[in-house]
Design a protein around this motif. Structure first.
Motif, PDB file in Angstrom:
ATOM      1  N   MET A   1       0.861  -1.177   0.000  1.00 54.41           N
ATOM      2  CA  MET A   1       0.000   0.000   0.000  1.00 54.41           C
ATOM      3  C   MET A   1       0.909   1.242   0.000  1.00 54.41           C
ATOM      4  N   THR A   2       0.320   2.415  -0.322  1.00 55.71           N
ATOM      5  CA  THR A   2       1.128   3.640  -0.300  1.00 55.71           C
ATOM      6  C   THR A   2       0.467   4.686   0.604  1.00 55.71           C
ATOM      7  N   PRO A   3       1.265   5.544   1.253  1.00 54.17           N
ATOM      8  CA  PRO A   3       0.683   6.555   2.151  1.00 54.17           C
ATOM      9  C   PRO A   3      -0.356   7.437   1.467  1.00 54.17           C
ATOM     10  N   ALA A   4      -0.096   7.839   0.229  1.00 49.07           N
ATOM     11  CA  ALA A   4      -1.003   8.773  -0.445  1.00 49.07           C
ATOM     12  C   ALA A   4      -2.394   8.182  -0.628  1.00 49.07           C
ATOM     13  N   GLU A   5      -2.466   6.863  -0.692  1.00 44.78           N
ATOM     14  CA  GLU A   5      -3.788   6.229  -0.889  1.00 44.78           C
ATOM     15  C   GLU A   5      -4.348   5.651   0.411  1.00 44.78           C
ATOM     16  N   THR A   6      -3.756   6.065   1.532  1.00 45.98           N
ATOM     17  CA  THR A   6      -4.139   5.452   2.813  1.00 45.98           C
ATOM     18  C   THR A   6      -4.873   6.439   3.710  1.00 45.98           C
ATOM     19  N   THR A   7      -6.082   6.058   4.126  1.00 48.18           N
ATOM     20  CA  THR A   7      -6.848   6.898   5.056  1.00 48.18           C
ATOM     21  C   THR A   7      -6.678   6.366   6.483  1.00 48.18           C
ATOM     22  N   VAL A   8      -6.654   7.301   7.435  1.00 49.28           N
ATOM     23  CA  VAL A   8      -6.335   6.944   8.823  1.00 49.28           C
ATOM     24  C   VAL A   8      -7.334   7.567   9.783  1.00 49.28           C
ATOM     25  N   ILE A   9      -7.740   6.787  10.779  1.00 52.79           N
ATOM     26  CA  ILE A   9      -8.540   7.319  11.894  1.00 52.79           C
ATOM     27  C   ILE A   9      -7.745   7.101  13.180  1.00 52.79           C
ATOM     28  N   VAL A  10      -7.619   8.146  13.972  1.00 54.28           N
ATOM     29  CA  VAL A  10      -6.853   8.062  15.224  1.00 54.28           C
ATOM     30  C   VAL A  10      -7.784   8.349  16.398  1.00 54.28           C
ATOM     31  N   GLN A  11      -7.777   7.463  17.378  1.00 53.38           N
ATOM     32  CA  GLN A  11      -8.549   7.721  18.606  1.00 53.38           C
ATOM     33  C   GLN A  11      -7.594   8.211  19.687  1.00 53.38           C
ATOM     34  N   GLY A  12      -7.874   9.368  20.249  1.00 55.36           N
ATOM     35  CA  GLY A  12      -6.988   9.949  21.266  1.00 55.36           C
ATOM     36  C   GLY A  12      -6.102  10.996  20.613  1.00 55.36           C
TER      37      GLY A  12
END
Ligand code: NAD
Length: 454
Positions: free
Chosen positions: A245-256
Motif C-alpha cells: 500500500m502507499t501513504p497517499a492512498e491510505t486513510t487513517v482514523i486516530v482515537q486519542g
C-alpha cells in the motif's frame, strides 16, 4: 525452552483463541472460542495479558517452571498517600508500583494518574512493559505505576505534593539500576521533574537517570516527546510496504489526541497519509478530504480541546472506530475494541498506539476478518526505546542530537517489525502472538541463564 507443554491448573483459558492457519499475510484465521465470557472478564486487562501469555507460552512449549516465573509480577507495592489539599483538608490517595521482571535489566515503565486505575490494570501494564522491552530488544524489564486520582480536578500544587510523597514512599524500590519510571496517561514532563528532584533530594545528589520523559534541560532526551508517535508512524510505514500500500492512498482514523495520538497523526499527515478522523473522550472530528493536523494541534493548544474545529465536521466518538478507513489507530486507552464493535471494524490495518486497546475476543473476530494487527507491544514501543536512549545519555552525561535519536529509533522499530513478521511466518501465528512469543523467548532465555537464586 524445550519441554513438555503444561498448563498449570487454575489458568483461565476460556478467552484463548484456538490454533488456526496462516493466511499468507502474517495473520492467522482462528476458529471460535469454545466458551463465552462476560464483558467484565473480557475487559480485565490482566486477564487479557494472561490469555496472550498462555497462548504464546504454550506455542513456545515453555517449560512449566519458567511459565510460573514469568506469568506473575515479581513485586507489587501498594501505598496510601496523604496529601494536604489546597482547601486545608487532607486526602489519601492509593498508589501502586508493580515490577514484573528484572531478568533483562532494571524495570522500566510509566506512571498513570487516573480515577479508574486498578491493581489488575497496573499488573497488566507492567507485564506488557516486560514484553515490549524484549520485543525491541532493549536491556530493561517491565514495571508500571498508577495513582487513583483525577489529575484534571487537582491543582498543580496538589499534584506536586502527591507526586513527591508517592516518590518518597517508593524511594527504596526505584533508581537507575532498579526501576526507572516514565510518563503515562495523566502524567507528563513536569511530573517526571518532581520525581527526579524528590529522588535526588533523598540521595543527596542529582540523579537524572532515575526517570525518563523529563524536560530536555533536566536531562531529558531530544525526540522523546514525539517518540511513541514516531514509532507508531514507522511501523505503519512498514505495514504499508508489507501489504503493498502507499501513504497517499491510505486513510487513517486516530482515537486519542494526547501525546501518542497527536504525534502519530502529525507524523503520518506529514508523510502524506490522509487523516480523516480524530476521536477524543468527549466527541470526534471527521473530514473525508483529510484533516490538517498541524492546524488542529494549534486549535487544541488555543482552545484546550479538538472541538469546534473549522477543518472538520463533528462526529460520534464511538462510531468513529467503525467508520471506513485503511488504518485505525487506537491511541487513548484500553478495551476500546471489544466483542461489541470488532465485527463492525472496517480498517485493513489496526495499529495499536495505546496499550491493550483490543480484547482477546475482539482479536479473534479481527483475525477472522483478516485485519492486519500491529500489536501494542510492538507498535507503541518507540516511547520506551527513546526512554532507553534518555537513560543511556543521562548515564553518559553526553546528549545526542534529535536526528541521532530519530535515526536510532527508526532502526530499532524497523528491525523489531521485521523480527515480529519473521516470527509470525516461521511459527504460523498471528502478529500479536508472534510478538509475545518473541518477547517471552528472549526473557525466558535470560531468566534461565541467570538461574533461580536460592
Ligand atoms: P495522554 O493522556 O497524553 O492522551 C490520551 C488522550 O486520549 C487524551 O487526549 C484523552 O482525552 C484521550 N482519551 C481518553 N480516553 C478516551 C476515550 N475513551 N476515547 C477517546 N479518547 C480518549 O496519554 P498518552 O501518553 O498519549 O497515552 C495514550 C495511550 O498510549 C495509553 O494507553 C498509554 O498507556 C499508551 N502509551 C503511551 C506512551 C507514551 O510515551 N506516552 C508510550 C506507550 C504507550
Amino acid at each position: 525452552m524445550a519441554g513438555e507443554h503444561l498448563v498449570p491448573s487454575g489458568v483461565a483459558l476460556s478467552a484463548v483463541p484456538t490454533l488456526g492457519r496462516n493466511n499468507g499475510t502474517g495473520m492467522e484465521t482462528m476458529s471460535s472460542t469454545t466458551a463465552t465470557i462476560s464483558i467484565e472478564q473480557e475487559t480485565n486487562p490482566w486477564e487479557a495479558q494472561a490469555a496472550r501469555f498462555e497462548e504464546a507460552a504454550s506455542r513456545l512449549k515453555l517449560d512449566a517452571g519458567m511459565w510460573k516465573v514469568l506469568r506473575s509480577p515479581s513485586r507489587e507495592i501498594i501505598v496510601h498517600i496523604p496529601v494536604a489539599m489546597d482547601d486545608g483538608s487532607i486526602e489519601v490517595f492509593t498508589g501502586y508500583r508493580v515490577q514484573h521482571s528484572i531478568s533483562r535489566g532494571p524495570c522500566k515503565g510509566g506512571i498513570r494518574y487516573a480515577p479508574d486505575v486498578s491493581l489488575d490494570e497496573v499488573r497488566a501494564l507492567a507485564s506488557w512493559m516486560t514484553w515490549k522491552c524484549a520485543v525491541v530488544n532493549i536491556p530493561f524489564g517491565g514495571a508500571k505505576g498508577g495513582v487513583i486520582c483525577d489529575p484534571k480536578k487537582m491543582s498543580q500544587g496538589e499534584l506536586e505534593r502527591m507526586t513527591r510523597r508517592y516518590t518518597s514512599d517508593l524511594i527504596e524500590f526505584i533508581g537507575p539500576e532498579k526501576d526507572v519510571p516514565a510518563p503515562d496517561m495523566g502524567t507528563n514532563e513536569q511530573t517526571m521533574a518532581w520525581i527526579m528532584d524528590t529522588y535526588s533530594m533523598h540521595m543527596r545528589q542529582t540523579v537524572t537517570s532515575v526517570v525518563t520523559g523529563k524536560p530536555v534541560n533536566l536531562g531529558g532526551s531530544r525526540g522523546r516527546r514525539e517518540a511513541t508517535g514516531r514509532g507508531v508512524s514507522i511501523v505503519c510505514d512498514q505495514a504499508l510496504k508489507y501489504l503493498n500500500m502507499t501513504p497517499a492512498e491510505t486513510t487513517v482514523i486516530v482515537q486519542g489526541f494526547g501525546n501518542v495520538g497527536m504525534y502519530t497523526a502529525k507524523l503520518l499527515w506529514e508523510k502524506g497519509y490522509k487523516i480523516i478522523g480524530i476521536g477524543e473522550f468527549d466527541g470526534a472530528l471527521f473530514n473525508a478530504r483529510g484533516i490538517d493536523v498541524s492546524e488542529l494541534m494549534e486549535h487544541k493548544a488555543r482552545r484546550g480541546s479538538i472541538h469546534v474545529f473549522a477543518g472538520a465536521e463533528a462526529a460520534d466518538k464511538d462510531e468513529l472506530l467503525t467508520m471506513k478507513c485503511d488504518v485505525l489507530i487506537p491511541a487513548a486507552t484500553e478495551n476500546v475494541i471489544t466483542s461489541r464493535n470488532a465485527s463492525r471494524i472496517q480498517a485493513r490495518i489496526l495499529c495499536e498506539g495505546a496499550n491493550g486497546p483490543t480484547t482477546t475476543v475482539a482479536d479473534e473476530i479481527l483475525s477472522d476478518k483478516g485485519v492486519f494487527v500491529i500489536p501494542d507491544i510492538l507498535a507503541n514501543a518507540g516511547g520506551v526505546t527513546a526512554s532507553y536512549f534518555e537513560w543511556v545519555q543521562d548515564r553518559m552525561g553526553y546528549f545526542w542530537t534529535e536526528d541521532e535519536v530519530n535515526q536510532r529509533l527508526e532502526r530499532i522499530m524497523i528491525d523489531s517489525f521485521d523480527d515480529v513478521m519473521q516470527y509470525a511466518v516461521n511459527h504460523n501465528v498471528n502478529n500479536r502472538i508472534a510478538a509475545y512469543m518473541l518477547a517471552i523467548d528472549r526473557v525466558a532465555y535470560t531468566a534461565k541463564q541467570r538461574g533461580i537464586y536460592a
